[in-house]
Design a protein around this motif. Structure first.
Motif, PDB file in Angstrom:
ATOM      1  N   GLU A  29     -10.043  81.059  15.389  1.00 10.22           N
ATOM      2  CA  GLU A  29      -8.644  81.467  15.326  1.00 10.22           C
ATOM      3  C   GLU A  29      -7.858  80.871  16.489  1.00 10.22           C
ATOM      4  O   GLU A  29      -6.686  80.494  16.340  1.00 10.22           O
ATOM      5  CB  GLU A  29      -8.544  82.999  15.334  1.00 10.22           C
ATOM      6  N   GLU A  30      -8.496  80.763  17.654  1.00 12.65           N
ATOM      7  CA  GLU A  30      -7.824  80.157  18.808  1.00 12.65           C
ATOM      8  C   GLU A  30      -7.470  78.697  18.521  1.00 12.65           C
ATOM      9  O   GLU A  30      -6.394  78.218  18.893  1.00 12.65           O
ATOM     10  CB  GLU A  30      -8.724  80.247  20.046  1.00 12.65           C
ATOM     11  N   SER A  31      -8.359  78.008  17.838  1.00  8.52           N
ATOM     12  CA  SER A  31      -8.100  76.614  17.488  1.00  8.52           C
ATOM     13  C   SER A  31      -6.935  76.512  16.501  1.00  8.52           C
ATOM     14  O   SER A  31      -6.066  75.642  16.631  1.00  8.52           O
ATOM     15  CB  SER A  31      -9.355  75.997  16.874  1.00  8.52           C
ATOM     16  N   ARG A  32      -6.918  77.397  15.526  1.00 13.90           N
ATOM     17  CA  ARG A  32      -5.808  77.384  14.555  1.00 13.90           C
ATOM     18  C   ARG A  32      -4.477  77.653  15.236  1.00 13.90           C
ATOM     19  O   ARG A  32      -3.485  76.954  14.989  1.00 13.90           O
ATOM     20  CB  ARG A  32      -6.042  78.427  13.464  1.00 13.90           C
ATOM     21  N   LEU A  33      -4.444  78.656  16.100  1.00 13.18           N
ATOM     22  CA  LEU A  33      -3.190  79.009  16.764  1.00 13.18           C
ATOM     23  C   LEU A  33      -2.720  77.895  17.695  1.00 13.18           C
ATOM     24  O   LEU A  33      -1.514  77.738  17.918  1.00 13.18           O
ATOM     25  CB  LEU A  33      -3.354  80.323  17.527  1.00 13.18           C
ATOM     26  N   ALA A  34      -3.663  77.134  18.247  1.00 18.70           N
ATOM     27  CA  ALA A  34      -3.291  75.991  19.083  1.00 18.70           C
ATOM     28  C   ALA A  34      -2.922  74.763  18.244  1.00 18.70           C
ATOM     29  O   ALA A  34      -2.518  73.738  18.784  1.00 18.70           O
ATOM     30  CB  ALA A  34      -4.437  75.642  20.024  1.00 18.70           C
ATOM     31  N   ASN A  35      -3.055  74.879  16.930  1.00 20.46           N
ATOM     32  CA  ASN A  35      -2.648  73.845  15.978  1.00 20.46           C
ATOM     33  C   ASN A  35      -3.449  72.555  16.136  1.00 20.46           C
ATOM     34  O   ASN A  35      -2.904  71.457  16.051  1.00 20.46           O
ATOM     35  CB  ASN A  35      -1.143  73.553  16.080  1.00 20.46           C
ATOM     36  N   PHE A  36      -4.756  72.707  16.333  1.00 20.46           N
ATOM     37  CA  PHE A  36      -5.642  71.545  16.376  1.00 20.46           C
ATOM     38  C   PHE A  36      -6.191  71.257  14.988  1.00 20.46           C
ATOM     39  O   PHE A  36      -6.354  72.162  14.163  1.00 20.46           O
ATOM     40  CB  PHE A  36      -6.795  71.770  17.364  1.00 20.46           C
ATOM     41  N   THR A  83      -2.626  68.907  25.846  1.00 20.54           N
ATOM     42  CA  THR A  83      -3.474  68.748  24.675  1.00 20.54           C
ATOM     43  C   THR A  83      -4.908  68.422  25.068  1.00 20.54           C
ATOM     44  O   THR A  83      -5.856  68.950  24.470  1.00 20.54           O
ATOM     45  CB  THR A  83      -2.892  67.674  23.751  1.00 20.54           C
ATOM     46  N   VAL A  84      -5.106  67.564  26.065  1.00 22.46           N
ATOM     47  CA  VAL A  84      -6.464  67.279  26.538  1.00 22.46           C
ATOM     48  C   VAL A  84      -7.109  68.554  27.065  1.00 22.46           C
ATOM     49  O   VAL A  84      -8.275  68.856  26.765  1.00 22.46           O
ATOM     50  CB  VAL A  84      -6.445  66.183  27.617  1.00 22.46           C
ATOM     51  N   ARG A  85      -6.363  69.309  27.861  1.00 20.50           N
ATOM     52  CA  ARG A  85      -6.915  70.553  28.417  1.00 20.50           C
ATOM     53  C   ARG A  85      -7.330  71.506  27.302  1.00 20.50           C
ATOM     54  O   ARG A  85      -8.437  72.061  27.321  1.00 20.50           O
ATOM     55  CB  ARG A  85      -5.877  71.227  29.326  1.00 20.50           C
ATOM     56  N   GLN A  86      -6.460  71.700  26.317  1.00 19.28           N
ATOM     57  CA  GLN A  86      -6.777  72.636  25.238  1.00 19.28           C
ATOM     58  C   GLN A  86      -7.936  72.132  24.376  1.00 19.28           C
ATOM     59  O   GLN A  86      -8.789  72.922  23.960  1.00 19.28           O
ATOM     60  CB  GLN A  86      -5.538  72.869  24.374  1.00 19.28           C
ATOM     61  N   ALA A  87      -7.974  70.818  24.110  1.00 20.03           N
ATOM     62  CA  ALA A  87      -9.078  70.273  23.317  1.00 20.03           C
ATOM     63  C   ALA A  87     -10.418  70.542  23.992  1.00 20.03           C
ATOM     64  O   ALA A  87     -11.400  70.904  23.336  1.00 20.03           O
ATOM     65  CB  ALA A  87      -8.885  68.773  23.101  1.00 20.03           C
ATOM     66  N   CYS A  88     -10.451  70.395  25.307  1.00 20.88           N
ATOM     67  CA  CYS A  88     -11.683  70.646  26.049  1.00 20.88           C
ATOM     68  C   CYS A  88     -12.036  72.131  26.038  1.00 20.88           C
ATOM     69  O   CYS A  88     -13.190  72.505  25.789  1.00 20.88           O
ATOM     70  CB  CYS A  88     -11.544  70.143  27.476  1.00 20.88           C
ATOM     71  N   GLU A  89     -11.062  72.981  26.282  1.00 20.66           N
ATOM     72  CA  GLU A  89     -11.323  74.413  26.320  1.00 20.66           C
ATOM     73  C   GLU A  89     -11.799  74.931  24.972  1.00 20.66           C
ATOM     74  O   GLU A  89     -12.734  75.738  24.887  1.00 20.66           O
ATOM     75  CB  GLU A  89     -10.060  75.156  26.747  1.00 20.66           C
ATOM     76  N   LEU A  90     -11.180  74.477  23.892  1.00 27.67           N
ATOM     77  CA  LEU A  90     -11.487  75.007  22.567  1.00 27.67           C
ATOM     78  C   LEU A  90     -12.795  74.454  22.001  1.00 27.67           C
ATOM     79  O   LEU A  90     -13.450  75.117  21.194  1.00 27.67           O
ATOM     80  CB  LEU A  90     -10.335  74.700  21.608  1.00 27.67           C
TER      81      LEU A  90
END
Length: 456
Positions: A253-260, A356-363
């Motif tokens: 769900e975190e990935s969906r909400l971040a729109n990845f 976006t790089v930060r979120q991609a790594c975290e998720l």
């Protein structure tokens, strides 16, 4: 077989590149470049696909003898053909407004769990729901598949591009039949899928057509000269496609909400990424100013005060063609000089890359020790340095022609000239392509402050 033609169609131009391949390396030569100019007819923005096809044919003629042909292009858009194989009108451009307000009626959570796709208003799923010609159509062919059909007479859908439609089941790798039925779309529209590396068949020109990663980003990611799996990539052009390469999708769900998005890659990989608006903003500013002097604009921007104005480049108001400098000025609340406008675009784009790089790594659980920038943006020295500063990681810029190189490498492997997995193919690039390294500098706290200001 050692000589391969890469047909690479971008949102503003197309070209045919010739790759000469041996076990020790690959070299590229541009055979032909041609414009890709959308045409507005009354209230609809179209791609001039017949002009593109003519450019492809002219390019293949200029290329001379080749052993095979591979085609890649932007994603999402399609042509419809009837039962007789005739094209039903020029394909509609994804920047057209026809999908405004279109909904699927399916909860976003369910749609993401099934397809793993980023929610974008112009995805193929929304275009088909707004399509008036469906009753007349027998097949939907994405742009590279349409051109391959005209060259070979063979109908199919290459997997990496099909994965961008939001109509493919991310778990099975097949068309999502239940979703297609729930939407009321005719099942006949969706042709058999092809894997990258599949020989489609001989073309009317003689050489075989080979399915490559026909979504240009899929080919571009093949063309990332990574020396280890611990990297992030930015395929930077009209769009910035920012993400990491994975073995499995991330469907939280975190990935969906971040729109990845979880798009298919070559060799069963997953391109876990998010679309960032990219250099489109700068291209539209140049169009409004009627200038081709990009070096002059970038030199002036390098001397302009940093962070004087920053914007969220992904706001919907920046999507459509229009007076981009005026829209940027309206967003920041004051008039900007040309130098200030360009600096605003580049600072803001680097900031979006950081986020976006930060979120991609975290998720995804990745660490991404380096960021590879490939595509036209690799030439933009100021953007590359700003991205290194913002991401707090070294940036390796190049190759500029990553998409064509990835296209050629997949063809060469299918033909038996090269062998091995993706790391092996990328090793060929590291031996033969120029790559420039940018080390991070500046104040990370300032970038964090700006990120917090825009997105909280």
């Amino acid at each position: 077989m050692t000589r391969f033609a890469a047909v690479d169609l971008g949102a503003s131009s197309g070209r045919v590149m010739v790759g000469d391949v041996s076990a020790s390396g690959v070299s590229l030569t541009e055979a032909h470049r041609f414009a890709n100019e959308p045409v507005r007819v009354r209230d609809t923005l179209h791609w001039d696909v017949l002009s593109l096809y003519r450019g492809v044919l002219d390019g293949l003629a200029a290329a001379g003898p080749v052993d095979a042909i591979g085609i890649d292009s932007w994603a999402i858009d399609y042509g419809l053909i009837d039962a007789g194989g005739r094209l039903l009108g020029n394909p509609v451009h994804y920047r057209d407004a026809r999908t405004d307000g279109v909904v699927t009626g399916i909860p976003d959570e369910k749609l993401y769990a099934l397809t793993g796709l980023q929610k974008l208003s112009f995805n193929t799923i929304y275009q088909l729901l707004a399509e008036p010609l469906l009753p007349l159509a027998d097949r939907m062919l994405l742009i590279p598949d349409l051109l391959a059909y005209w060259l070979t007479g063979k109908i199919g859908a290459e997997f990496t591009n099909a994965s961008t439609t939001q109509l493919l089941d991310v778990g099975t790798g097949e068309w999502a039949g239940s979703l297609i039925g729930d939407l009321g779309l005719p099942a006949r529209l969706f042709p058999p899928l092809r894997a990258p590396g599949t020989v489609i068949g001989p073309s009317s020109l003689g050489p075989e057509v080979i399915a490559v990663g026909s979504h240009d980003t899929a080919s571009a990611v093949v063309g990332v000269p990574a020396g280890s799996p611990d990297f992030a990539y930015i395929s930077c052009g009209t769009w910035s496609l920012v993400g990491v390469e994975l073995d499995a999708p991330v469907l939280t769900e975190e990935s969906r909400l971040a729109n990845f998005t979880n798009e298919g890659g070559v060799d069963g990989t997953v391109r876990y990424l998010r679309n960032v608006m990219g250099l489109w903003l700068l291209q539209e500013c140049q169009r409004a100013w009627r200038t081709d002097d990009l070096p002059g604009l970038l030199a002036a921007a390098a001397s302009a005060r940093p962070f004087a104005a920053v914007i969220d480049v992904d706001l919907p108001r920046f999507l459509a063609p229009d007076d981009m400098p005026a829209r940027i000025a309206a967003e920041v609340g004051r008039e900007l000089s040309r130098a200030e406008t360009v600096r605003c675009v580049l600072d803001s784009l680097a900031l979006a890359h950081r986020r976006t790089v930060r979120q991609a790594c975290e998720l995804s659980g990745s660490t991404a020790e380096v960021v590879h920038i490939v595509g036209g943006g690799a030439r933009n020295e100021l953007l590359c340095q700003l991205t290194a500063d913002a991401c707090e990681r070294p940036v390796l810029a190049g190759p500029v022609e990553a998409t064509a190189l990835g296209n050629v490498l997949v063809q060469a492997r299918a033909a038996g000239v090269l062998s091995g997995d993706l790391p092996a193919l990328r090793g060929v690039l590291r031996e033969t392509q120029q790559i420039r390294r940018y080390e991070p500098s500046g104040d990370p706290a300032r970038w964090q402050e700006l990120e917090d200001r825009l997105w909280g």
